[in-house]
Design a protein around this motif. Structure first.
Motif, PDB file in Angstrom:
ATOM      1  N   THR A   1       0.830  -1.206   0.000  1.00  0.00           N
ATOM      2  CA  THR A   1       0.000   0.000   0.000  1.00  0.00           C
ATOM      3  C   THR A   1       0.864   1.256   0.000  1.00  0.00           C
ATOM      4  O   THR A   1       0.619   2.197  -0.766  1.00  0.00           O
ATOM      5  CB  THR A   1      -0.943  -0.009   1.218  1.00  0.00           C
ATOM      6  OG1 THR A   1      -1.781  -1.164   1.140  1.00  0.00           O
ATOM      7  CG2 THR A   1      -1.813   1.234   1.256  1.00  0.00           C
TER       8      THR A   1
ATOM      9  N   CYS B   1       2.413   1.711  -3.385  1.00  0.00           N
ATOM     10  CA  CYS B   1       1.444   2.221  -4.357  1.00  0.00           C
ATOM     11  C   CYS B   1       1.185   3.709  -4.152  1.00  0.00           C
ATOM     12  O   CYS B   1       1.017   4.454  -5.117  1.00  0.00           O
ATOM     13  CB  CYS B   1       0.143   1.429  -4.267  1.00  0.00           C
ATOM     14  SG  CYS B   1       0.291  -0.251  -4.921  1.00  0.00           S
ATOM     15  N   LYS B   2       1.152   4.152  -2.892  1.00  0.00           N
ATOM     16  CA  LYS B   2       0.984   5.587  -2.615  1.00  0.00           C
ATOM     17  C   LYS B   2       2.158   6.384  -3.149  1.00  0.00           C
ATOM     18  O   LYS B   2       1.998   7.470  -3.702  1.00  0.00           O
ATOM     19  CB  LYS B   2       0.838   5.827  -1.113  1.00  0.00           C
ATOM     20  CG  LYS B   2      -0.519   5.461  -0.551  1.00  0.00           C
ATOM     21  CD  LYS B   2      -0.572   5.761   0.935  1.00  0.00           C
ATOM     22  CE  LYS B   2      -1.877   5.335   1.561  1.00  0.00           C
ATOM     23  NZ  LYS B   2      -1.903   5.562   3.014  1.00  0.00           N
TER      24      LYS B   2
ATOM     25  N   ALA C   1      -0.121   4.798  -7.684  1.00  0.00           N
ATOM     26  CA  ALA C   1      -0.986   3.756  -8.250  1.00  0.00           C
ATOM     27  C   ALA C   1      -2.364   3.829  -7.602  1.00  0.00           C
ATOM     28  O   ALA C   1      -2.496   4.168  -6.428  1.00  0.00           O
ATOM     29  CB  ALA C   1      -0.364   2.384  -8.023  1.00  0.00           C
ATOM     30  N   ASP C   2      -3.393   3.498  -8.380  1.00  0.00           N
ATOM     31  CA  ASP C   2      -4.752   3.532  -7.832  1.00  0.00           C
ATOM     32  C   ASP C   2      -5.078   2.237  -7.084  1.00  0.00           C
ATOM     33  O   ASP C   2      -4.263   1.314  -7.024  1.00  0.00           O
ATOM     34  CB  ASP C   2      -5.784   3.810  -8.930  1.00  0.00           C
ATOM     35  CG  ASP C   2      -5.833   2.718  -9.985  1.00  0.00           C
ATOM     36  OD1 ASP C   2      -4.990   1.796  -9.951  1.00  0.00           O
ATOM     37  OD2 ASP C   2      -6.727   2.767 -10.851  1.00  0.00           O
TER      38      ASP C   2
ATOM     39  N   GLN D   1      -4.883  -1.130  -9.059  1.00  0.00           N
ATOM     40  CA  GLN D   1      -3.513  -1.620  -9.257  1.00  0.00           C
ATOM     41  C   GLN D   1      -2.948  -2.186  -7.953  1.00  0.00           C
ATOM     42  O   GLN D   1      -2.252  -3.200  -7.954  1.00  0.00           O
ATOM     43  CB  GLN D   1      -2.623  -0.486  -9.772  1.00  0.00           C
ATOM     44  CG  GLN D   1      -2.970  -0.072 -11.186  1.00  0.00           C
ATOM     45  CD  GLN D   1      -2.239   1.182 -11.611  1.00  0.00           C
ATOM     46  OE1 GLN D   1      -1.980   2.064 -10.802  1.00  0.00           O
ATOM     47  NE2 GLN D   1      -1.918   1.277 -12.897  1.00  0.00           N
ATOM     48  N   ARG D   2      -3.271  -1.532  -6.837  1.00  0.00           N
ATOM     49  CA  ARG D   2      -2.815  -2.018  -5.529  1.00  0.00           C
ATOM     50  C   ARG D   2      -3.386  -3.411  -5.249  1.00  0.00           C
ATOM     51  O   ARG D   2      -2.657  -4.318  -4.839  1.00  0.00           O
ATOM     52  CB  ARG D   2      -3.247  -1.060  -4.421  1.00  0.00           C
ATOM     53  CG  ARG D   2      -2.799  -1.491  -3.028  1.00  0.00           C
ATOM     54  CD  ARG D   2      -3.284  -0.559  -1.937  1.00  0.00           C
ATOM     55  NE  ARG D   2      -4.707  -0.654  -1.690  1.00  0.00           N
ATOM     56  CZ  ARG D   2      -5.280  -1.598  -0.931  1.00  0.00           C
ATOM     57  NH1 ARG D   2      -4.549  -2.509  -0.352  1.00  0.00           N
ATOM     58  NH2 ARG D   2      -6.577  -1.619  -0.763  1.00  0.00           N
TER      59      ARG D   2
ATOM     60  N   LEU E   1      -1.533  -5.954  -7.231  1.00  0.00           N
ATOM     61  CA  LEU E   1      -0.229  -6.292  -6.656  1.00  0.00           C
ATOM     62  C   LEU E   1      -0.371  -7.218  -5.451  1.00  0.00           C
ATOM     63  O   LEU E   1       0.442  -8.132  -5.267  1.00  0.00           O
ATOM     64  CB  LEU E   1       0.523  -5.020  -6.254  1.00  0.00           C
ATOM     65  CG  LEU E   1       1.081  -4.187  -7.401  1.00  0.00           C
ATOM     66  CD1 LEU E   1       1.671  -2.885  -6.875  1.00  0.00           C
ATOM     67  CD2 LEU E   1       2.124  -4.977  -8.173  1.00  0.00           C
TER      68      LEU E   1
END
Length: 128
Positions: A97, A100-101, A105-106, A109-110, A113
């Protein structure tokens, strides 16, 4: 004129295209009994087409780290092992998380992953 026709219809008896008397039709109790006899009491259900989903890992005992995971689970016990595994998975999800931040990434997408990490963990034997 309409009131006189209605009055004559009531005085002369009930005017209807129904042949027979109302008493000869099926009454409430008889109708219920006839209906209940036409419906089967028990319905047999065949064998399900697919088996219910299993929570067991399909890669149980496979993967590079599977032997170490199995030995650790046997040493510390299943309950304690599952607690540690849950904490490790939660920490790993937090790392994903935060990653992704940082790259912007939205949520979709998170989630992708996180699913990829789970698949890789299964292949490597971490979820054995």
């Amino acid at each position: 004129m309409a009131t006189s026709i209605c009055a004559r219809g009531l005085q002369g008896g009930l005017v209807s295209s129904f042949q027979g008397s109302w008493e000869s039709s099926i009454s409430g109790d008889d109708y219920h009994h006839a209906l209940m006899q036409s419906v089967p009491r028990f319905v047999t259900v065949g064998k399900p087409i697919c088996s219910p989903p299993s929570m067991k890992n399909v890669n149980e005992g496979k993967g590079l780290f599977a032997p170490a995971v199995v030995v650790t689970r046997n040493i510390i016990g299943k309950k304690r092992f599952n607690q540690l595994r849950g904490k490790a998975i939660a920490l790993h999800s937090q790392v994903i998380t935060e990653f992704c931040k940082s790259i912007g990434a939205d949520a979709k997408q998170r989630q992708g992953l996180i699913r990829l990490a789970k698949k890789n963990g299964e292949r490597l034997g971490f979820l054995a």
